[in-house]
Scaffold this active site. Structure first.
Site: not given
Length: 122
Positions: A21, A100
């Protein structure tokens, strides 16, 4: 109490616990609501009597596209802190939601999000 809302702001950032990420990055969305008194702005039609949407957007952009955090909870906290600091005396409280949409979690879901409220928000 009056409110200003900035909805569905979209940014690209590198927040997350997993190493990929922080390397690949991903999309994030943010929603911000500000508790304010904008009666004066409604009467005068002057920007000086309200909170600039551009300034709030810029804070969100700077935090989300800036320094990586492990948790979106920390992203939301940084946004709220900066808004309340920059607009002290104008913004009595704020609600920040960080979304997200594509976290690396196996399964079927639309998105994950955190929402925090800081200051006076009725």
């Amino acid at each position: 109490m009056d409110y200003i809302h900035l909805r569905d702001m979209q940014f690209f950032g590198y927040h997350g616990v997993l190493p990929e990420e922080n390397v690949l990055g991903q999309r994030f969305r943010a929603n911000v609501s500000l508790a304010v008194d904008i009666k004066g702005a409604g009467e005068t039609d002057e920007l000086d009597d309200t909170v600039s949407y551009v300034g709030v957007y810029d804070i969100c952009k700077e935090v989300i596209e800036g320094k990586p955090y492990k948790l979106i909870e920390a992203v939301a906290e940084a946004i709220a802190t900066q808004i309340l600091t920059k607009y002290e005396g104008q913004v009595f409280g704020c609600r920040v939601e960080v979304v997200k949409p594509d976290p690396p979690i196996p399964g079927h879901y639309k998105e994950v999000a955190v929402e925090i409220t800081r200051g006076q928000f009725v």
